[in-house]
Design a protein around this motif. Structure first.
Motif, PDB file in Angstrom:
ATOM      1  N   LYS A 548       0.824  -1.202   0.000  1.00 47.56           N
ATOM      2  CA  LYS A 548       0.000   0.000   0.000  1.00 47.56           C
ATOM      3  C   LYS A 548       0.861   1.255   0.000  1.00 47.56           C
ATOM      4  N   VAL A 549       0.338   2.313  -0.584  1.00 48.59           N
ATOM      5  CA  VAL A 549       0.980   3.626  -0.502  1.00 48.59           C
ATOM      6  C   VAL A 549       0.926   4.085   0.954  1.00 48.59           C
ATOM      7  N   GLY A 550       2.024   4.630   1.443  1.00 42.70           N
ATOM      8  CA  GLY A 550       2.101   5.079   2.825  1.00 42.70           C
ATOM      9  C   GLY A 550       2.585   4.006   3.790  1.00 42.70           C
ATOM     10  N   GLN A 551       2.728   2.780   3.293  1.00 41.58           N
ATOM     11  CA  GLN A 551       3.152   1.663   4.144  1.00 41.58           C
ATOM     12  C   GLN A 551       4.641   1.771   4.464  1.00 41.58           C
ATOM     13  N   LYS A 552       4.972   1.529   5.751  1.00 41.37           N
ATOM     14  CA  LYS A 552       6.376   1.493   6.145  1.00 41.37           C
ATOM     15  C   LYS A 552       6.979   0.155   5.712  1.00 41.37           C
ATOM     16  N   ILE A 553       8.148   0.232   5.095  1.00 39.95           N
ATOM     17  CA  ILE A 553       8.784  -0.980   4.564  1.00 39.95           C
ATOM     18  C   ILE A 553      10.269  -0.987   4.906  1.00 39.95           C
ATOM     19  N   HIS A 554      10.871  -2.146   4.744  1.00 41.50           N
ATOM     20  CA  HIS A 554      12.319  -2.280   4.883  1.00 41.50           C
ATOM     21  C   HIS A 554      12.844  -2.853   3.573  1.00 41.50           C
ATOM     22  N   LEU A 555      13.759  -2.143   2.942  1.00 43.60           N
ATOM     23  CA  LEU A 555      14.307  -2.530   1.654  1.00 43.60           C
ATOM     24  C   LEU A 555      15.691  -3.146   1.835  1.00 43.60           C
ATOM     25  N   ALA A 556      15.927  -4.320   1.231  1.00 42.60           N
ATOM     26  CA  ALA A 556      17.209  -5.011   1.373  1.00 42.60           C
ATOM     27  C   ALA A 556      17.714  -5.450   0.006  1.00 42.60           C
ATOM     28  N   VAL A 557      18.837  -4.866  -0.413  1.00 47.82           N
ATOM     29  CA  VAL A 557      19.468  -5.228  -1.677  1.00 47.82           C
ATOM     30  C   VAL A 557      20.129  -6.592  -1.534  1.00 47.82           C
ATOM     31  N   ASP A 558      20.146  -7.346  -2.625  1.00 50.40           N
ATOM     32  CA  ASP A 558      20.914  -8.596  -2.683  1.00 50.40           C
ATOM     33  C   ASP A 558      22.392  -8.210  -2.639  1.00 50.40           C
ATOM     34  N   SER A 559      22.979  -8.241  -1.437  1.00 49.73           N
ATOM     35  CA  SER A 559      24.333  -7.716  -1.228  1.00 49.73           C
ATOM     36  C   SER A 559      25.393  -8.509  -1.976  1.00 49.73           C
ATOM     37  N   ALA A 560      25.249  -9.818  -2.004  1.00 48.18           N
ATOM     38  CA  ALA A 560      26.253 -10.642  -2.699  1.00 48.18           C
ATOM     39  C   ALA A 560      26.291 -10.297  -4.179  1.00 48.18           C
ATOM     40  N   ARG A 561      25.108 -10.126  -4.750  1.00 47.04           N
ATOM     41  CA  ARG A 561      25.042  -9.759  -6.170  1.00 47.04           C
ATOM     42  C   ARG A 561      25.626  -8.377  -6.396  1.00 47.04           C
ATOM     43  N   ARG A 562      25.314  -7.440  -5.512  1.00 46.03           N
ATOM     44  CA  ARG A 562      25.826  -6.079  -5.672  1.00 46.03           C
ATOM     45  C   ARG A 562      27.347  -6.051  -5.586  1.00 46.03           C
ATOM     46  N   ARG A 563      27.944  -6.842  -4.683  1.00 41.71           N
ATOM     47  CA  ARG A 563      29.405  -6.869  -4.560  1.00 41.71           C
ATOM     48  C   ARG A 563      30.047  -7.267  -5.886  1.00 41.71           C
ATOM     49  N   LEU A 564      29.469  -8.270  -6.539  1.00 42.09           N
ATOM     50  CA  LEU A 564      30.027  -8.709  -7.817  1.00 42.09           C
ATOM     51  C   LEU A 564      29.874  -7.634  -8.886  1.00 42.09           C
ATOM     52  N   ILE A 565      28.735  -6.926  -8.859  1.00 41.03           N
ATOM     53  CA  ILE A 565      28.524  -5.834  -9.817  1.00 41.03           C
ATOM     54  C   ILE A 565      29.530  -4.707  -9.561  1.00 41.03           C
ATOM     55  N   ARG A 566      29.746  -4.396  -8.275  1.00 39.21           N
ATOM     56  CA  ARG A 566      30.729  -3.351  -7.933  1.00 39.21           C
ATOM     57  C   ARG A 566      32.111  -3.716  -8.451  1.00 39.21           C
ATOM     58  N   ASN A 567      32.487  -4.981  -8.252  1.00 42.59           N
ATOM     59  CA  ASN A 567      33.797  -5.428  -8.738  1.00 42.59           C
ATOM     60  C   ASN A 567      33.936  -5.173 -10.235  1.00 42.59           C
ATOM     61  N   ASN A 568      32.908  -5.544 -10.980  1.00 43.26           N
ATOM     62  CA  ASN A 568      32.964  -5.387 -12.428  1.00 43.26           C
ATOM     63  C   ASN A 568      32.965  -3.928 -12.853  1.00 43.26           C
ATOM     64  N   HIS A 569      32.233  -3.094 -12.100  1.00 42.27           N
ATOM     65  CA  HIS A 569      32.170  -1.677 -12.481  1.00 42.27           C
ATOM     66  C   HIS A 569      33.520  -0.994 -12.283  1.00 42.27           C
ATOM     67  N   THR A 570      34.121  -1.188 -11.119  1.00 45.55           N
ATOM     68  CA  THR A 570      35.424  -0.558 -10.886  1.00 45.55           C
ATOM     69  C   THR A 570      36.473  -1.112 -11.854  1.00 45.55           C
ATOM     70  N   ALA A 571      36.358  -2.396 -12.188  1.00 43.31           N
ATOM     71  CA  ALA A 571      37.307  -2.994 -13.131  1.00 43.31           C
ATOM     72  C   ALA A 571      37.220  -2.324 -14.502  1.00 43.31           C
ATOM     73  N   THR A 572      36.027  -1.893 -14.904  1.00 42.83           N
ATOM     74  CA  THR A 572      35.925  -1.223 -16.205  1.00 42.83           C
ATOM     75  C   THR A 572      36.642   0.126 -16.192  1.00 42.83           C
ATOM     76  N   HIS A 573      36.630   0.802 -15.038  1.00 42.35           N
ATOM     77  CA  HIS A 573      37.383   2.058 -14.950  1.00 42.35           C
ATOM     78  C   HIS A 573      38.878   1.793 -15.100  1.00 42.35           C
ATOM     79  N   LEU A 574      39.362   0.723 -14.448  1.00 41.46           N
ATOM     80  CA  LEU A 574      40.775   0.364 -14.601  1.00 41.46           C
ATOM     81  C   LEU A 574      41.075   0.003 -16.057  1.00 41.46           C
TER      82      LEU A 574
END
Length: 882
Positions: A548-574
């Protein structure tokens, strides 16, 4: 009737055409190679189009094979009719500009009727032909000796697919007898070639002799082709006298296995049970072979078809009371049955079983989720005192969870309820219209609708600092309408006042994760995050409970997946900066994709990247990782960033010089404007491994690479491969492979030298035998001999020996090798002065072996397709010289 197994029939087909001088080709992959017009290899001729259209010339114009095929245009008829299958084998033989009607019709009759081959009763065979094709009719009548009622002219017997090669065809039908007749004798379809079950088509022979021009005109082809097809399962059903293709030994072992897996069901007990078992047997063959040819289940194209076949099989398994995952258990039966001709199913059996098992598990979870929702729907129907589930609700189950309509109907039927199927069809059509409109109006970003464009509610991104946060739902959009609430089992979009979920941008994919209520109860799965038109992060959620709109929620990112994405993103800068250092400062990024599996980096570069440069690029990126450099995030203005040399890859033309922007700084060496998520230190990336480099367009090249865990797994796989190579070449350590290969190369060269020496001795021996066979004709002495199994090079070497001595004035040599004929003529100087030329002589001999040739006055050579003509060619020498 002769009883033959499917394997025996297939082998007999190969043996027959091999005797007729055909090369036996292996089956092509089910996944067409470089043919965008085909989703699957769907016929025997599909793999040979390059020969029939003239784009390539085969070494031997006579070809035969057994081609595995998949057709899914009539998938709903599989298991219902006697002949429909998704997977089948097509036995075929082809002539590419070689033999034609006068050869193939007698051969076809030989294969069908002679006891050495299929041995079918001639009186049960009928042939259709194109009414204007008198030659085909005459040939059939002459070869078979059957009465006129066995030959039926049909206007449909003309194979024409539009512009391109085409021509008349002839079909052979087998009379299965009165017991298979499904319509009365006076029915207009009761004849060979009509729509009936009694007369079964077993072979089609196409005579490609015209070119259908785009203007509709038909002109004769310079090269006539023959293209035939005989379904293996169909001819097996004739020889094994089974009612349908499914009772043959090619499919029945699978049906018996399904019987054992079922809840005490037996083939033959009812039409419903039989259909279920047939579907499963057919589909598991198709899926096993397709995965064996590197197709994998997915949501589009071939992958969607595989997923559909697996899910249909699971559905029919449920009807038989099969418990749990079962399809993978049938794969070994497919492998064992087909191993002799198709060993790849056995070789990839573990992979095939793993893929199928995962798909089954995924679908079983879908079923479980859907059944929970259906239970809730049933309770609501009871409360409302209704008996019919709305078609829209049934469609949501299908669209959101992939829950098939028939399963919804089954679950409701058990509770005494029904489904509004017409409403379901209407909802399906509306969804298709929305999808078409979305493709037209939205383009690449699937969530930018008019509704979203009007929403300006702010949303703060907190994902740079955290992977989880408490928030409040501010906006929900469902079916392009802003709503205040969505029920469980719904796919919708929502925004929150703040979120740690990164919306897809700059090549970095959107985050996935979970959303909970304030009490920690799971509300749904966030399956994607995008950017709304007004730059809010927009979550795509599959709800498990109402939201519902106005509902209090807790949002949790898939941290393991994000770590791998972060690795790949910084690697592209290198990688970007290393490319500039190695290839030149003119190199610039031209696109990227950064997800949790790998990174893809496109860049502008007009030139080739050498293997040495690629190795240096990979090494330099890893050196930056091993240095464990802190990754600094700087918030500054565009003007200051540009003054420090920062690279702007996105949106620069929309930024003002004094706007605050985000810069990723790595040791003042790599500085880029970037809104993505990154590691805090390059050391977190672990390692970097390039897996491919290629050109994808004019001046655009692409590097694909792994980092972290994926790089380790890739390197581990390469190491295991080296170990296998070491075992194959019989060395103890991989580092000894190169030396061992050098040894093997020397051994190969030594053996080749030895073979060459033996070859020369064999030629000398052959020469010594024939040089004594001197004959006279007119004023010339000559030698004319056939030597089997030699090459043209061998003939030339024998000719060189002949020249060294005074054996005769003329030498004519002939050889038959791999179904072809070669001729060589050599003439001494005194004969040339008398007016005899080798080139003139070879031109008169070559047609006898079905070829042509030419050459110099002293030596000429020719090749032909008819080795049987060699004796006649040699016999002509005496007459021609006289």
């Amino acid at each position: 009737m002769k009883q033959l197994t499917g394997e025996q029939i297939r082998q007999m087909w190969m043996d027959f055409w091999r005797e007729k001088g055909h090369d036996i080709y292996p089956s092509a992959s089910l996944v067409p190679d470089n043919d965008p017009t085909l989703l699957w290899m769907n016929s025997g001729v599909a793999a040979l189009k390059k020969y029939l259209d003239g784009s390539e010339v085969p070494e031997n114009p006579r070809i035969a094979n057994s081609q595995k095929c998949i057709r899914t245009n009539d998938i709903e008829n599989v298991g219902v009719t006697a002949r429909h299958q998704t997977f089948f084998e097509m036995l075929g033989n082809w002539s590419v500009g070689d033999y034609f009607k006068k050869e193939i019709i007698p051969w076809a009759w030989e294969f069908l009727s002679e006891e050495k081959w299929l041995g079918l009763d001639p009186n049960l065979l009928y042939m259709t032909y194109y009414p204007e094709d008198d030659l085909t009719h005459q040939l059939w009548a002459k070869v078979t000796g059957l009465s006129d009622d066995h030959f039926i002219p049909l206007k449909d017997n003309f194979w024409d697919l539009g512009a391109g090669p085409c021509g008349p065809d002839t079909e052979i039908f087998f009379d299965r007898g009165k017991e298979y007749q499904d319509i009365p004798d006076d029915d207009p379809e009761m004849f060979p070639g009509g729509e009936n079950e009694r007369y079964l088509e077993i072979w089609n022979i196409v005579f490609s002799e015209f070119n259908h021009l785009p203007n509709g005109e038909y002109v004769p082809l310079k090269q006539h082709n023959v293209d035939t097809g005989m379904g293996l399962e169909r001819i097996a059903s004739v020889l094994q006298e089974t009612p349908t293709n499914f009772e043959t030994d090619l499919l029945m072992p699978l049906i018996h296995a399904v019987e054992e897996l079922s809840d005490n069901h037996h083939y033959g007990e009812s039409k419903e049970v039989d259909t279920a078992m047939k579907v499963i047997a057919d589909h598991v063959r198709a899926v096993s072979f397709a995965i064996g040819d590197n197709a994998l289940p997915s949501n589009e194209g071939r992958g969607y078809i595989l997923r559909r076949l697996i899910r249909r099989s699971v559905m029919y398994g449920r009807r038989l009371g099969v418990k749990g995952n079962f399809l993978a258990k049938l794969v070994p039966i497919v492998a064992q049955k087909m191993n002799k001709h198709y060993p790849q199913v056995t070789e990839k059996q573990d992979l095939i079983q793993t893929v199928i098992d995962k798909e089954e598990t995924r679908f079983q979870e879908t079923i479980a989720d859907g059944e929970t929702i259906i239970t809730e729907a049933i309770n609501q129907l009871k409360d409302q005192q209704a008996t019919v589930l709305a078609g829209e609700e049934a469609f949501k189950l299908y669209d959101t969870y992939g829950f098939p309509l028939e399963l919804t109907e089954e679950c409701l039927s058990e509770a005494g309820f029904t489904v509004d199927t017409e409403g379901f069809k209407q909802a399906m059509e509306e969804q298709r219209q929305r999808a078409r409109a979305a493709r037209k109006d939205i383009g690449g970003l699937h969530v930018q609708s008019t509704v979203l464009s009007d929403i300006e509610t702010p949303s703060e991104f907190t994902g740079y600092q955290e992977d989880e946060t408490d928030a409040v739902v501010t906006v929900i959009v469902h079916e392009e309408e802003e709503v205040s609430e969505v029920k469980a089992g719904t796919t919708a979009y929502f925004m929150a006042d703040k979120t740690p979920f990164y919306g897809e941008r700059g090549g970095q994919v959107g985050d996935k994760g979970l959303v909970y209520d304030e009490n920690g109860e799971l509300l749904g799965k966030i399956v994607d995050t995008q950017h709304a038109p007004n730059d809010q992060n927009l979550h795509t959620v599959e709800t498990l409970k109402p939201l519902k709109v106005g509902q209090k929620i807790h949002l949790a990112v898939d941290s393991a997946r994000r770590r791998l994405i972060r690795n790949n993103h910084t690697a592209t800068h290198l990688l970007h900066q290393v490319l500039k250092d190695v290839l030149g400062s003119q190199v610039n990024q031209a696109g990227s994709l950064l997800d949790d599996h790998y990174l893809r980096f496109d860049f502008n570069y007009f030139g080739q990247v050498t293997p040495e440069q690629l190795a240096e690029i990979e090494c330099r990126v890893n050196e930056k990782i091993w240095e464990q450099i802190p990754v600094e995030v700087i918030h500054t203005t565009l003007k200051e960033a540009k003054e420090h040399g920062a690279i702007a890859l996105f949106g620069e033309k929309y930024l003002k010089l004094h706007d605050k922007i985000r810069v990723i700084n790595i040791d003042n060496w790599s500085m880029e404007l970037c809104g993505g998520t990154h590691v805090a230190n390059t050391g977190f990336i672990g390692s970097f491994k390039i897996i491919s480099e290629s050109g994808i367009g004019s001046g655009i090249r692409r590097i694909e690479a792994y980092t972290s865990r994926a790089a380790y797994e890739y390197s581990k796989g390469q190491s295991e491969l080296l170990d296998q190579v070491a075992q194959s070449v019989k060395v103890k350590k991989p580092e000894e492979i190169a030396h061992r290969l050098e040894q093997l190369d020397q051994e190969r060269k030594s053996l080749e030298s030895e073979i060459e020496s033996l070859h020369a001795k064999a030629n000398q021996a052959a020469a010594s035998q024939i040089f004594s066979h001197i004959q006279n004709s007119g004023k010339y002495t000559y030698i004319a001999e056939a030597i089997d199994g030699k090459t043209m090079d061998d003939l030339r070497k024998i000719s060189d020996e002949w020249k060294q001595a005074d054996y005769s004035q003329v030498l004519v040599l002939a050889t038959s090798n791999q179904g072809k004929a070669n001729l060589l003529v050599a003439v001494k100087e005194d004969a040339i002065k008398a007016g005899l030329k080798a080139g003139d002589l070879i031109k008169q001999l070559a047609p006898t072996v079905g070829g042509g040739g030419g050459g110099r006055p002293d030596m000429a050579q020719a090749g032909g397709k008819n080795p049987a003509g060699i004796p006649d060619a040699l016999a002509q020498v005496k007459t021609l010289l006289a």
